[in-house]
Each structure stands twice: as C-alpha cells, then as structure tokens.
Design an enzyme around this catalytic site. Sequence first.
Site, PDB file in Angstrom:
ATOM      1  N   ARG A 129       9.076  -7.566  -2.625  1.00 37.61           N
ATOM      2  CA  ARG A 129       9.599  -6.628  -1.825  1.00 37.61           C
ATOM      3  C   ARG A 129      11.126  -7.573  -1.127  1.00 37.61           C
ATOM      4  O   ARG A 129      11.919  -6.767  -1.311  1.00 37.61           O
ATOM      5  CB  ARG A 129       8.876  -6.386  -0.223  1.00 37.61           C
ATOM      6  N   ASP A 167       3.009 -14.833 -10.250  1.00 38.49           N
ATOM      7  CA  ASP A 167       2.676 -15.491  -8.788  1.00 38.49           C
ATOM      8  C   ASP A 167       2.089 -15.701  -8.155  1.00 38.49           C
ATOM      9  O   ASP A 167       0.628 -15.143  -8.232  1.00 38.49           O
ATOM     10  CB  ASP A 167       2.885 -13.357  -8.035  1.00 38.49           C
ATOM     11  N   LYS A 173       8.983  -4.717 -10.305  1.00 34.48           N
ATOM     12  CA  LYS A 173       8.901  -5.528  -9.575  1.00 34.48           C
ATOM     13  C   LYS A 173       8.911  -6.518 -11.116  1.00 34.48           C
ATOM     14  O   LYS A 173       7.937  -5.748 -11.763  1.00 34.48           O
ATOM     15  CB  LYS A 173       8.279  -5.369  -9.072  1.00 34.48           C
ATOM     16  N   LYS A 180      -1.819 -18.393  -3.202  1.00 36.84           N
ATOM     17  CA  LYS A 180      -2.480 -17.882  -3.657  1.00 36.84           C
ATOM     18  C   LYS A 180      -3.901 -18.792  -3.734  1.00 36.84           C
ATOM     19  O   LYS A 180      -3.987 -19.436  -4.466  1.00 36.84           O
ATOM     20  CB  LYS A 180      -2.652 -17.115  -5.356  1.00 36.84           C
TER      21      LYS A 180
HETATM   22  N1  BES Z   1       1.666  -9.073  -6.390  1.00 35.23           N
HETATM   23  C1  BES Z   1       1.175  -8.966  -5.373  1.00 35.23           C
HETATM   24  C2  BES Z   1       0.048  -7.701  -4.655  1.00 35.23           C
HETATM   25  C3  BES Z   1      -1.152  -7.762  -6.046  1.00 35.23           C
HETATM   26  C4  BES Z   1      -2.091  -7.831  -5.414  1.00 35.23           C
HETATM   27  C5  BES Z   1      -0.520  -7.342  -7.289  1.00 35.23           C
HETATM   28  C6  BES Z   1      -3.095  -7.778  -6.019  1.00 35.23           C
HETATM   29  C7  BES Z   1      -1.935  -7.283  -7.422  1.00 35.23           C
HETATM   30  C8  BES Z   1      -3.366  -7.222  -7.637  1.00 35.23           C
HETATM   31  C9  BES Z   1       2.005  -9.060  -3.780  1.00 35.23           C
HETATM   32  O1  BES Z   1       3.134 -10.500  -4.265  1.00 35.23           O
HETATM   33  C10 BES Z   1       1.105 -10.071  -3.056  1.00 35.23           C
HETATM   34  O2  BES Z   1       0.958 -11.168  -2.869  1.00 35.23           O
HETATM   35  N2  BES Z   1       1.401  -9.751  -1.544  1.00 35.23           N
HETATM   36  C11 BES Z   1       0.761  -9.677  -0.303  1.00 35.23           C
HETATM   37  C12 BES Z   1       1.136  -9.071   0.411  1.00 35.23           C
HETATM   38  C13 BES Z   1       0.906  -9.963   2.164  1.00 35.23           C
HETATM   39  C14 BES Z   1       1.084 -11.558   2.271  1.00 35.23           C
HETATM   40  C15 BES Z   1       1.872  -9.166   3.067  1.00 35.23           C
HETATM   41  C16 BES Z   1      -0.917  -9.205  -0.688  1.00 35.23           C
HETATM   42  O3  BES Z   1      -1.084  -7.831  -1.079  1.00 35.23           O
HETATM   43  O4  BES Z   1      -1.656  -9.830  -0.535  1.00 35.23           O
HETATM   44 ZN    ZN Z   2       3.466 -10.560  -6.219  1.00 37.91          ZN
HETATM   45 MN    MN Z   3       2.696 -12.363  -4.008  1.00 39.41          MN
END
Ligand code: BES
Ligand code: ZN
Ligand code: MN
Length: 486
Positions: free
Chosen positions: A341, A260, A255, A267
């Site tokens: 994903r 992000d 990835k 976020k």
């Molecule tokens: N990059 C994040 C996941 C992440 C979270 C990496 C904390 C490192 C530390 C990923 O793209 C994300 O935002 N995932 C979401 C998914 C949700 C929206 C289903 C998450 O885990 O909150």
């Molecule tokens: Zn991410």
């Molecule tokens: Mn994300």
Amino acid sequence: MEVDLNTGPFEEVETEALAVLSFEGAPDAAVDAATAGWLKELYDSGEFSGKARETALLYRPAGLRAKRLLVVGGGKAEEFTPAEMRKASAIAARTLQSKKVPRIAFAPGEGHAAADFASAAVEGAILGVFEPDRYKTESKKDEKPVEAFSLVGGAELRGAVEQARIVAEAQNFTRELANEPANRLAPADLANRARETAAAYGLECEVLDQDRMRQLGMGALLGVAQGSAQPPALIVLGYTPEQSFTADHLALVGKGVTFDTGGISIKPADGMEKMKYDMCGGAAVLGAMRAIAQLKPAVRVTALIPAVENMPGAKAQRPGDIVTTLAGKTVEVLNTDAEGRLILIDAITYAIQLGCTHLLDAATLTGSVVVALGHHRVGAFSNNDEFLAKVLASAGRQGEKMWRMPMDAEYKEQLKSPFADLANIGTRWGGSIVAAWFLREFVADKPWVHLDIAGTAYLDDAKPWMAKGPTGVTVRTFVDLATNWA
Ligand code: BES
Ligand code: ZN
Ligand code: MN
C-alpha cells in the site's frame, strides 16, 4: 507455439492429434458419425461419460485424417461457457503435451463456433502448455513442447484467433516474469524488461530512479526501498491511440515488490519463497500493456509499476517511522510488511499528476483477502459503481472471477494514527478492506478500482488446465477493458 485457423471439416484435418468435445448424456453426434460409432461405444462402456475434465485418447481413428483423436468431456452442454471452453482446450493441450505430441488441432464443434468460444479455445491452448520450467536443465532434455495449434472453425474467426493469441501470449509473458526468482529479477531488471517491451511493441517508457523520486517527494515508496541493496524503480509506460474519441485516460497500476521479506516486521520462514510472486500485479500490468500496444484500443493508457525489494537491511525503515507521501499526507509505518500500500499510493498520486482520469490497480496486497475469498476470486474494491461495473463486465467476459468487497466508512477508522495523518495498518479484522481504504485515501475522488490478487495470482498446485505457479490473472481483464472502453 504457432497458432492458426483450419477451416476443416474436422474429418479432413491432418494433424498429429485432433481434440474434440463431447458432453454429458450423449456422445457428440458428428464425432460419433465420423468414427463409425466409436464414441457411442466408448460411452456405453462406462469409461467416459462426457463429464468436465474427462479425456479419452484413440490412436489411428478410422474415418479421420488425424493420427490421434482426443475426446475431452465438456460437462453439461447447457452449462458450457467460454470459461469452460478455455479449460477444456487447455486440458487437451496439456494432455497431448504430456504425451509428447508436438502438433495438435482442436475442433470445438458446430454448437460452439462463435468468436467468444474460439478465442477461449485458443487462449486455453496457449495458457495450458505453459510450464514454469525455465531453469530446469535435466528433465527438459526429454520434454517435447507443443509447437503448433490449429483451431478448426470458419474463416470469420481469423480476427478472434489472432487477438486471442496476442492476449494469451501476453499473459504467459506475465507468468514467466512473475515466476522469476528475486535473485534474477530485481527492480532494475523489471525496469529493463519494461524498456524492452516498450521498444519491441512501440510504447513510451520512462523509469524514475531513486534521485528523481527524492526530488518529487515519494517518501512512502522510498521508505520501503531503503532497506534493500537493490535500488527501486518507478516504471511508467505510455500508450496513446492514434485516434481517440474520449478524454478518458486509464491508469493501470501494479504492485511490483520483487521480493517481500516483510522488512523489519519480518515474515516467518515457512512459505516465504512465495513472496517472489509479490510483483504479480506489476507483471500483469506489463503483460497487458504488451497486448494493448498490439491491439491498439481507442483509449489512452498509462501503466505505473512501483518496483522495490522489501528487505530488513541496516538502512531499513523501522516500525513507528513517519514518512511523507507524494500527496503530502504523512503515514506512520506501524508494520513494514504492509509495504504494498505504501508503494502504491505514491504511484497512484503520480498517475493523478500525469492526468489519469480512471485508476485501476492490481496487487498481491493482503493475506486477508485469501481468508475472505480463498483462491477462486479476486477481491474488487471501488469508490465508483459505474467504473466497477465496467471492470466486472470485462472480468466476466474473460472468465477472471472477481467479487466486490464492501467499503463502509467504519473500516477506515482503523487507520487513525495519533502521530501522523494515517497509520499503514489497522487490526486483523477486515484487513483487505482496511488496506483498500488506505489506497482510497489517495485516489482524490477519481473513479478507482482496486483488485487484490493475493489469492489468485499463483497456484500452489497445478490444475488439469494450468501449471503450478503464476496464473497471469487480470491481464485479460485489463486488455478487455481497454479494447471495449467506448
Ligand atoms: N505481499 C503480502 C500479502 C500476501 C500475503 C500476498 C499472502 C500473497 C500471499 C503483503 O505485503 C503483506 O505482507 N500484507 C500483510 C499486511 C499486514 C501486515 C497488515 C498481510 O496480509 O499479512
Ligand atoms: Zn507484499
Ligand atoms: Mn508485505
């Protein structure tokens, strides 16, 4: 840092500082004898007991050629593993670096003279001295990084020392890349770093741009990219062995979200700066390829890094948008923050189109895996016990802790959508497993392992053996897997 092998004996090694191990319970006999009982006196004083992470420094040790002697606690001798050796050596190197000692040596001792311990000691030193301080201009002036590290050991260790140097330097390359902030490393920059790596080490490299992705139909990847002013890139690196004994073709997919924000499903501000690390999987794949190009294993390896920036721009995709993936399936994007994903599935489908037989991916994919496993273990998900066992064996040898997560079919039901073939999110519960199921829907029954490194790709605080910031996790596992493929 220069790395070499010094065949000793340790008493004769001329260096600014010699580090040695001593374990709980009793002072190391060889070191104690060489220093005329100094070590035993130290134990008797109660100031040092050999516990893991303890250190003691002696200036101008009598009986040694070295200018300083650093004793590092090894903990319980019977529990000492190569992973512990990696940490002990890293602690030695970091401690001496903080004292501005530029040339150091490490003598692991008779009991730990095997190649796996030697490799770990070399890796520990290289990883230990790494500091993510590239953009500091003031405090840097009075720093003095360690320039040279000698491992004290037998001549038979030469190959192990060289291999360890290659792997650990590749891991630091990954850490350096991963630490780059998003204003200095956009997808196009990551692609340039991949091109440079390919040219320097002799790999094939192709970068698919936005037009090419449109022609091919990578709607999921493009959907994530469209909110950013930075164009996406799908980086493909190829390693082909001169002689191969197998038709297997390993894909390493990482990835590569250079930042992000979450996109329209944005976020919270608190901690968002850490999302510059959202390309740690991609950086690990690139670092591993750099080492693989030098170590030349007997299996074909293709690396794929979908690189994008996830931004809430005017052209950004919206919750509810339906995209058509390269595989032809449609996805309802219920949450634009579940972007990892989406980019991975198009890269995985492309890997299959290129003929890859085994799929291994690393991704900072979910906060949920951090809830499940904390910061200590990588979450491992798979559809194939045999391939997973291989990956876990490599991880075990390399001291990269992982843990298999379940993938019961019930979890998959969360991904049902009334409007498209799949939704890109489920509920809050079991989120890392649901994310893994989303990927699994695109692996076409190929042996596949997914590594969720969201909790392990970077440290929020420094450890005695490693600086704060990116860890470079999975680089060693990837390289070990390729070099031990047969
Ligand atoms: N990059 C994040 C996941 C992440 C979270 C990496 C904390 C490192 C530390 C990923 O793209 C994300 O935002 N995932 C979401 C998914 C949700 C929206 C289903 C998450 O885990 O909150
Ligand atoms: Zn991410
Ligand atoms: Mn994300």
